[in-house]
Write a protein that holds these residues in place. Structure first.
Motif, short mmCIF file in Angstrom:
data_model
loop_
_atom_site.label_atom_id
_atom_site.label_comp_id
_atom_site.label_asym_id
_atom_site.label_seq_id
_atom_site.Cartn_x
_atom_site.Cartn_y
_atom_site.Cartn_z
N PRO A 114 31.05 42.64 24.94
CA PRO A 114 31.23 43.68 25.97
C PRO A 114 30.83 43.21 27.37
O PRO A 114 31.56 43.46 28.34
N GLU A 118 33.43 42.75 30.50
CA GLU A 118 33.16 43.54 31.71
C GLU A 118 33.24 42.62 32.93
O GLU A 118 33.84 42.97 33.95
N THR A 119 32.65 41.43 32.81
CA THR A 119 32.68 40.46 33.91
C THR A 119 34.10 39.98 34.18
O THR A 119 34.55 39.90 35.34
N LYS A 122 36.13 42.58 35.87
CA LYS A 122 35.77 42.70 37.30
C LYS A 122 36.47 41.62 38.12
O LYS A 122 36.95 41.89 39.23
#
Length: 272
Positions: A114, A118-119, A122
């Motif tokens: 996760p 998420e990184t 982004k």
């Protein structure tokens, strides 16, 4: 060149793999490939050749929008801060403001999926990579990424060729409309001496390697990135796109043993 449409990008079906191409030889190979018409370049942090590839891209004067560039983060750099550092370094070496596709090169035993995605998402939202994806992920890992995390994966890059069965993985990816990008599509040169592929090639006035490559590219949702350093090999791979295999050819290739995995490091996942 036909493209695969995935997650908002157009991925040319045939690309240039660059693993083990280094320095001036790498730059020359990429310049040659671009001149011949290749528009899909595949590299990785771990290959140590992003700088010569960046130099070749800069020298080519091809419009950036006409070139697809994939690079990858190594499996030791999967913590969020490490992904960012690796990404910044790759972009700088490639002399680009944006890559088209950024992949997790290999899964790692202690990765936090996760947090990783998420990184990566982004980086995509920031416009620094147009799409994200994975390489060397098995079905179990893909299920977590696609079904639980719901990450917008643009491809899974894995070893795939006429001597390795990837039916289960292909079926899963196909059901999720995720392309498979085949590395080692010529089984690290092993297809060249295969009698069945050679015989099919003779029938079509083609090489065994061209037959093996076209067999892959005839499959829905499959792209391939053969490494080729010489212009002759690069052109031969492009010429494979013109081949027309028939049902008898496909049956003969389907009957080949499919248990030859060329790349299987100790840190790799358990293959299905």
């Amino acid at each position: 060149m036909e493209n695969l449409q995935t997650q908002g990008i157009a991925l040319p079906r045939l690309g240039l793999g660059t693993f083990r191409l280094l320095g001036d030889a790498c730059r020359a190979a990429v310049e040659s490939a671009i001149a011949l018409g290749y528009r899909h370049l595949d590299t990785a942090e771990m290959y140590g050749n992003e700088e010569p590839i960046g130099a070749a891209i800069a020298a080519s004067r091809i419009a950036r929008k006409d070139l697809h560039v994939t690079t990858k983060v190594w499996n030791e750099n999967l913590a969020p801060d490490a992904i960012r550092r690796a990404f910044d370094a790759s972009l700088k070496k490639l002399r680009l403001d944006q890559v088209d596709l950024y992949l997790v090169h290999w899964p790692s035993k202690n990765m936090n999926l996760p947090a990783m995605f998420e990184t990566l998402m982004k980086l995509k939202q920031e416009g620094r990579t147009r799409a994200i994806g994975v390489a060397n992920f098995n079905i179990a890992l893909l299920k977590t990424v696609v079904e639980e995390i719901k990450a917008p994966i643009a491809c899974n890059q894995v070893e795939y060729h006429a001597m390795l069965n990837q039916t289960k993985l292909r079926q899963y990816l196909s059901a999720k409309s995720i392309p498979l990008v085949a590395y080692c599509p010529l089984a690290q040169g092993r297809v060249a001496s295969d009698e069945t592929l050679t015989a099919i090639g003779r029938k079509h006035d083609a090489s065994a390697a061209q037959v093996a490559l076209k067999w892959l590219l005839d499959q829905d949702g499959v792209a391939a990135i053969p490494k080729a350093s010489r212009a002759e090999s690069q052109k031969a791979n492009l010429d494979a796109l013109q081949l027309r295999l028939d049902d008898d050819d496909r049956k003969a290739i389907a009957a080949l043993p499919k248990d030859k995995r060329c790349v299987n490091p100790a840190f790799g996942p358990a293959w299905d």
